[in-house]
Design a protein around this motif. Structure first.
Motif, PDB file in Angstrom:
ATOM      1  N   ARG A  22       0.844  -1.200   0.000  1.00 20.23           N
ATOM      2  CA  ARG A  22       0.000   0.000   0.000  1.00 20.23           C
ATOM      3  C   ARG A  22       0.876   1.245   0.000  1.00 20.23           C
ATOM      4  NH1 ARG A  22      -5.064   0.746   3.862  1.00 20.23           N
ATOM      5  NH2 ARG A  22      -5.341  -1.282   2.922  1.00 20.23           N
ATOM      6  N   ARG A  23       1.925   1.207   0.808  1.00 18.41           N
ATOM      7  CA  ARG A  23       2.892   2.292   0.864  1.00 18.41           C
ATOM      8  C   ARG A  23       4.272   1.653   0.906  1.00 18.41           C
ATOM      9  NH1 ARG A  23       2.885   7.454   1.152  1.00 18.41           N
ATOM     10  NH2 ARG A  23       4.213   8.513   2.609  1.00 18.41           N
ATOM     11  N   GLY A  24       5.057   1.912  -0.124  1.00 16.45           N
ATOM     12  CA  GLY A  24       6.368   1.272  -0.192  1.00 16.45           C
ATOM     13  C   GLY A  24       7.365   2.134  -0.931  1.00 16.45           C
ATOM     14  N   TYR A  25       8.507   1.539  -1.228  1.00 17.58           N
ATOM     15  CA  TYR A  25       9.573   2.267  -1.926  1.00 17.58           C
ATOM     16  C   TYR A  25       9.196   2.509  -3.380  1.00 17.58           C
ATOM     17  CZ  TYR A  25      12.838   1.168   1.909  1.00 17.58           C
ATOM     18  OH  TYR A  25      13.486   1.055   3.107  1.00 17.58           O
ATOM     19  N   ASP A  26       9.561   3.684  -3.869  1.00 14.36           N
ATOM     20  CA  ASP A  26       9.326   4.048  -5.268  1.00 14.36           C
ATOM     21  C   ASP A  26       9.948   2.987  -6.174  1.00 14.36           C
ATOM     22  OD1 ASP A  26      10.412   5.395  -7.853  1.00 14.36           O
ATOM     23  OD2 ASP A  26       8.827   6.747  -7.153  1.00 14.36           O
ATOM     24  N   ARG A  27       9.142   2.395  -7.023  1.00 14.59           N
ATOM     25  CA  ARG A  27       9.598   1.269  -7.851  1.00 14.59           C
ATOM     26  C   ARG A  27      10.692   1.662  -8.843  1.00 14.59           C
ATOM     27  NH1 ARG A  27       4.004  -1.279  -9.730  1.00 14.59           N
ATOM     28  NH2 ARG A  27       3.255   0.836  -9.412  1.00 14.59           N
ATOM     29  N   ASP A  28      10.556   2.812  -9.465  1.00 11.86           N
ATOM     30  CA  ASP A  28      11.582   3.249 -10.426  1.00 11.86           C
ATOM     31  C   ASP A  28      12.921   3.482  -9.741  1.00 11.86           C
ATOM     32  OD1 ASP A  28       9.856   3.125 -12.617  1.00 11.86           O
ATOM     33  OD2 ASP A  28       9.261   5.227 -12.413  1.00 11.86           O
ATOM     34  N   GLN A  29      12.907   4.089  -8.562  1.00  8.56           N
ATOM     35  CA  GLN A  29      14.144   4.347  -7.828  1.00  8.56           C
ATOM     36  C   GLN A  29      14.822   3.038  -7.418  1.00  8.56           C
ATOM     37  OE1 GLN A  29      12.873   6.816  -4.571  1.00  8.56           O
ATOM     38  NE2 GLN A  29      12.806   8.680  -5.830  1.00  8.56           N
TER      39      GLN A  29
END
Length: 75
Positions: A22-29
């Motif tokens: 639901r809230r996690g690390y930015d996938r692109d980064q």
């Protein structure tokens, strides 16, 4: 699963079993960081990712990065 020494062409999220939170690390980064790390050019600064809606599960990303950074060259 790839044999040792064989190139793994699967997407990173599949290769490392990243789940969407639901809230996690930015996938692109995360993917940019891992791409550089796997290419043998690890960033000098510790990883820091923005928290976003529908990002990668934080604990799993932290676990993978710790394991890869500890493996050193020739992983």
């Amino acid at each position: 699963m790839s044999a040792p020494g064989e190139k793994d062409d699967r997407p990173l999220y599949e290769r490392f079993a990243f789940r969407i939170a639901r809230r996690g690390y930015d996938r692109d980064q995360v993917e940019d960081y891992l791409t550089r790390l796997l290419a043998g050019a690890p960033p000098s600064a510790p990883p820091a990712f923005d928290l976003v809606r529908r990002g990668y599960e934080r604990d799993r990303v932290d676990e993978v990065i710790t394991r890869l950074r500890g493996a050193g060259p020739g992983r």
